[in-house]
Design an enzyme around this catalytic site. Structure first.
Site, mmCIF file in Angstrom:
data_model
loop_
_atom_site.group_PDB
_atom_site.id
_atom_site.type_symbol
_atom_site.label_atom_id
_atom_site.label_comp_id
_atom_site.label_asym_id
_atom_site.label_seq_id
_atom_site.Cartn_x
_atom_site.Cartn_y
_atom_site.Cartn_z
ATOM 1 N N HIS A 288 8.076 -2.817 -2.473
ATOM 2 C CA HIS A 288 8.257 -2.641 -3.911
ATOM 3 C C HIS A 288 9.714 -2.776 -4.335
ATOM 4 C CE1 HIS A 288 4.642 0.287 -3.430
ATOM 5 N NE2 HIS A 288 4.222 -0.958 -3.560
ATOM 6 N N TYR B 110 12.022 10.751 -2.032
ATOM 7 C CA TYR B 110 13.166 9.881 -2.279
ATOM 8 C C TYR B 110 13.791 10.130 -3.643
ATOM 9 C CZ TYR B 110 9.607 6.881 -4.545
ATOM 10 O OH TYR B 110 8.580 6.396 -5.319
ATOM 11 N N LYS C 258 17.768 3.762 -3.687
ATOM 12 C CA LYS C 258 16.930 4.860 -3.209
ATOM 13 C C LYS C 258 17.571 5.526 -1.999
ATOM 14 C CE LYS C 258 12.585 2.585 -4.443
ATOM 15 N NZ LYS C 258 11.329 2.011 -3.915
ATOM 16 N N ASP D 27 -0.625 -4.044 -3.859
ATOM 17 C CA ASP D 27 0.171 -4.516 -2.734
ATOM 18 C C ASP D 27 -0.517 -5.669 -2.003
ATOM 19 O OD1 ASP D 27 2.089 -2.677 -3.403
ATOM 20 O OD2 ASP D 27 1.619 -1.288 -1.788
#
Length: 182
Positions: A61, A131, A71, A169
């Site tokens: 992603h 995250y 991130k 996905d």
């Protein structure tokens, strides 16, 4: 903490100093001044968490354009294989990836700057993944690259038949068709 820059500049593996005793353990998970001195200034604005079971693969992603996100990821419970793919066309490491195992035992963290696609595969029965991001989620800027794109040559360590992923996905585009960063 120990900050190790990977073979792709700007991507770091971060290992905390863990203090164990009879009560359990303690460690500093993130310290702004230390992070900025080793990695650079990143203004994290949000923390996210997911729980997944064995074989779940989330990714690859990214957020496009101005919605791009840096991130800082880690695993609170379980074990995952985490991957960052450089999708900056002008980068000398374009299309290359870094792979690192994150677990509740090794307590490693992985910093992924803007301009990368990101994904992870759960290797334990269950994993809780958390995250920090430096930009809010923008649904209209969401994008993905197929986890098993041959061009990326990512060696996922389980049988592809065991991979559990979302419809989104499964239908992600290949690197050659993706909207990339300059």
């Amino acid at each position: 903490m120990k900050y190790t820059e990977t073979e792709i500049p700007g991507v770091y593996i971060i290992e905390p100093r863990v203090f164990n005793d009879a009560r359990g353990y303690f460690f500093e998970a993130w310290k702004k001044e230390e992070f900025e001195a080793n990695v650079g200034k990143v203004e994290f604005i949000q923390d996210n968490e997911s729980k997944s079971s064995f074989g779940v693969l989330r990714g690859l992603h990214y957020q496009k354009g101005d919605a791009s996100q840096a991130k800082l990821v880690r695993v609170i419970k379980g074990r995952v294989l985490d991957v960052a793919v450089d999708i900056r066309k002008s980068s000398p490491t374009f299309g290359q990836h870094v792979m690192v195992e994150l677990s509740d035992e090794n307590k490693r963290q992985f910093f992924i700057p803007r301009g990368f696609a990101h994904g992870f595969l759960v290797l334990s029965d269950e994993a809780v993944f958390t995250y920090k991001v430096d930009n809010p989620y923008a649904p209209t800027q969401e994008a993905g690259i197929r986890w098993n794109d041959e061009e990326l040559a990512i060696q996922w360590p389980i049988d592809p038949k065991l991979v559990v992923t979302s419809e989104k996905d499964l239908n992600a585009c290949r690197l050659r068709d993706a909207e990339l960063f300059e």
